[in-house]
Every structure is written in C-alpha cells, then in structure tokens.
Design a protein around this motif. Sequence first.
Motif, mmCIF file in Angstrom:
data_model
loop_
_atom_site.group_PDB
_atom_site.id
_atom_site.type_symbol
_atom_site.label_atom_id
_atom_site.label_comp_id
_atom_site.label_asym_id
_atom_site.label_seq_id
_atom_site.Cartn_x
_atom_site.Cartn_y
_atom_site.Cartn_z
ATOM 1 N N LEU A 10 0.854 -1.184 0.000
ATOM 2 C CA LEU A 10 0.000 0.000 0.000
ATOM 3 C C LEU A 10 0.887 1.231 0.000
ATOM 4 N N ASN A 11 0.589 2.181 -0.854
ATOM 5 C CA ASN A 11 1.311 3.450 -0.875
ATOM 6 C C ASN A 11 0.591 4.429 0.046
ATOM 7 N N ILE A 12 1.285 4.849 1.088
ATOM 8 C CA ILE A 12 0.694 5.743 2.082
ATOM 9 C C ILE A 12 1.475 7.042 2.112
ATOM 10 N N LEU A 13 0.744 8.137 1.995
ATOM 11 C CA LEU A 13 1.334 9.471 2.012
ATOM 12 C C LEU A 13 0.873 10.177 3.281
ATOM 13 N N LEU A 14 1.824 10.631 4.076
ATOM 14 C CA LEU A 14 1.545 11.354 5.313
ATOM 15 C C LEU A 14 1.951 12.811 5.150
ATOM 16 N N ALA A 15 1.040 13.710 5.523
ATOM 17 C CA ALA A 15 1.357 15.133 5.586
ATOM 18 C C ALA A 15 1.255 15.549 7.052
ATOM 19 N N ASP A 16 2.393 15.911 7.638
ATOM 20 C CA ASP A 16 2.450 16.309 9.044
ATOM 21 C C ASP A 16 3.659 17.210 9.236
ATOM 22 N N ASP A 17 3.459 18.335 9.893
ATOM 23 C CA ASP A 17 4.559 19.282 10.076
ATOM 24 C C ASP A 17 5.494 18.896 11.213
ATOM 25 N N ASP A 18 5.140 17.914 12.012
ATOM 26 C CA ASP A 18 5.968 17.492 13.142
ATOM 27 C C ASP A 18 6.872 16.334 12.720
ATOM 28 N N ALA A 19 8.178 16.567 12.713
ATOM 29 C CA ALA A 19 9.142 15.550 12.274
ATOM 30 C C ALA A 19 9.057 14.285 13.131
ATOM 31 N N ASP A 20 8.838 14.440 14.428
ATOM 32 C CA ASP A 20 8.711 13.269 15.301
ATOM 33 C C ASP A 20 7.481 12.446 14.934
ATOM 34 N N ASP A 21 6.365 13.116 14.651
ATOM 35 C CA ASP A 21 5.150 12.396 14.268
ATOM 36 C C ASP A 21 5.350 11.646 12.953
ATOM 37 N N ARG A 22 6.050 12.253 12.004
ATOM 38 C CA ARG A 22 6.348 11.564 10.742
ATOM 39 C C ARG A 22 7.210 10.332 11.002
ATOM 40 N N TYR A 23 8.225 10.490 11.849
ATOM 41 C CA TYR A 23 9.125 9.384 12.181
ATOM 42 C C TYR A 23 8.352 8.230 12.829
ATOM 43 N N PHE A 24 7.521 8.545 13.826
ATOM 44 C CA PHE A 24 6.795 7.490 14.535
ATOM 45 C C PHE A 24 5.715 6.850 13.667
ATOM 46 N N PHE A 25 5.118 7.610 12.763
ATOM 47 C CA PHE A 25 4.145 7.043 11.839
ATOM 48 C C PHE A 25 4.837 6.019 10.936
ATOM 49 N N GLU A 26 5.984 6.394 10.391
ATOM 50 C CA GLU A 26 6.732 5.466 9.538
ATOM 51 C C GLU A 26 7.171 4.237 10.325
ATOM 52 N N LYS A 27 7.640 4.457 11.535
ATOM 53 C CA LYS A 27 8.067 3.341 12.380
ATOM 54 C C LYS A 27 6.882 2.411 12.675
ATOM 55 N N ALA A 28 5.706 2.993 12.914
ATOM 56 C CA ALA A 28 4.508 2.186 13.155
ATOM 57 C C ALA A 28 4.156 1.360 11.919
ATOM 58 N N LEU A 29 4.263 1.959 10.739
ATOM 59 C CA LEU A 29 3.990 1.220 9.507
ATOM 60 C C LEU A 29 4.920 0.026 9.356
ATOM 61 N N ASN A 30 6.169 0.187 9.761
ATOM 62 C CA ASN A 30 7.144 -0.900 9.661
ATOM 63 C C ASN A 30 6.826 -2.065 10.591
ATOM 64 N N GLU A 31 5.992 -1.821 11.601
ATOM 65 C CA GLU A 31 5.605 -2.870 12.550
ATOM 66 C C GLU A 31 4.386 -3.667 12.089
ATOM 67 N N LEU A 32 3.739 -3.218 11.039
ATOM 68 C CA LEU A 32 2.484 -3.836 10.603
ATOM 69 C C LEU A 32 2.709 -5.108 9.807
ATOM 70 N N SER A 33 1.654 -5.916 9.736
ATOM 71 C CA SER A 33 1.705 -7.123 8.909
ATOM 72 C C SER A 33 1.442 -6.787 7.440
ATOM 73 N N ILE A 34 0.973 -5.581 7.164
ATOM 74 C CA ILE A 34 0.705 -5.126 5.803
ATOM 75 C C ILE A 34 1.956 -4.439 5.263
ATOM 76 N N VAL A 35 2.349 -4.788 4.057
ATOM 77 C CA VAL A 35 3.512 -4.160 3.435
ATOM 78 C C VAL A 35 3.097 -2.781 2.928
ATOM 79 N N THR A 36 3.880 -1.767 3.282
ATOM 80 C CA THR A 36 3.553 -0.401 2.871
ATOM 81 C C THR A 36 4.762 0.290 2.256
ATOM 82 N N LYS A 37 4.462 1.245 1.408
ATOM 83 C CA LYS A 37 5.470 2.168 0.895
ATOM 84 C C LYS A 37 5.090 3.518 1.482
ATOM 85 N N PHE A 38 6.025 4.170 2.148
ATOM 86 C CA PHE A 38 5.739 5.389 2.896
ATOM 87 C C PHE A 38 6.391 6.604 2.248
ATOM 88 N N ILE A 39 5.589 7.648 2.105
ATOM 89 C CA ILE A 39 6.064 8.934 1.607
ATOM 90 C C ILE A 39 5.555 9.979 2.594
#
Length: 153
Positions: A10-39
Amino acid sequence: MIHTLQNASLNILLADDDADDRYFFEKALNELSIVTKFISVSDGAKLMDYLSKNSENLPDIISLDFNMPRKNGLECVKEIKRNENLKHIPVIMCSTSLGDQIIDVLYSMGAHYYLHKCSFQEQIKCIQNILNMLMENPMQPSKDKFILNLQEV
C-alpha cells in the motif's frame, strides 16, 4: 482503488509538520503485517504539490495532520475531494484534538476516518485497524465509525 492483500504494498502518504510524528508514523507502519510504501511531506502545500506532480503514481491512502502551516488539513481535504483525480483516495485525519463541529465538517467533506494521535503502541494497532478496514471497503464509512479510538481496535 485500494490494493488487496495480494498486491505488493500500500502506498501511504503522510502530511504532518511534526518531524517526530512523521518518524513514529513510519516506524509504526514498519511494525504492521501489511507491506507499505511510505512517503511524507511536511505541510499541506507540499502535499498538494506532490499530488499534482505525481498524478501517475498517486498514494492509496493519505493521512493528514489537521494543524499544519501554509495549508491545514481541512483545506487539503477540500481540495482533494473536489479534484476528480484525487477524490477516490481515502483520507485519514489525525490530530491531538478537534471539536465536534470540525469533525462534522471533515466527515461531510469526505474524510474517511479521524484518528486521535496516541502513543506509539496504540498507533500501531489503530493504523493496522484502519488499513484493514480500508482494504475491506475503501468507501467512506458511516458517521458512527468515523472517529476511531483504541477501544475500537
């Protein structure tokens, strides 16, 4: 259209001005059973610019922070849902807090889900739940299913 579990990712695009929130969102995606591409992009103006320049490779899902500089999440939802090429993309709104009036407006504009920003472990569960629901049915859910919290995961 949302990919099925048989597709590569799944291609997931996140728009968030907080660098920490972007980092943790990507890290959360990496923990999922669903394969994602993160932008990710750091504000709403960059999101809309990205979408206009990448019309041949649009994301499957957009996650938007509500409070961003230059163009906030509400403005982005308006533009996305008015655009024939983008309006099919499910939009997940994320924020630390929103009033009932704004939540009603976001839903009426076509956002799919509202997720209250939460702890990292809760975020993993919530994102997994949202992605599963969207893969099962990419249409906007009924209003009673719009706001998600950990008790529903």
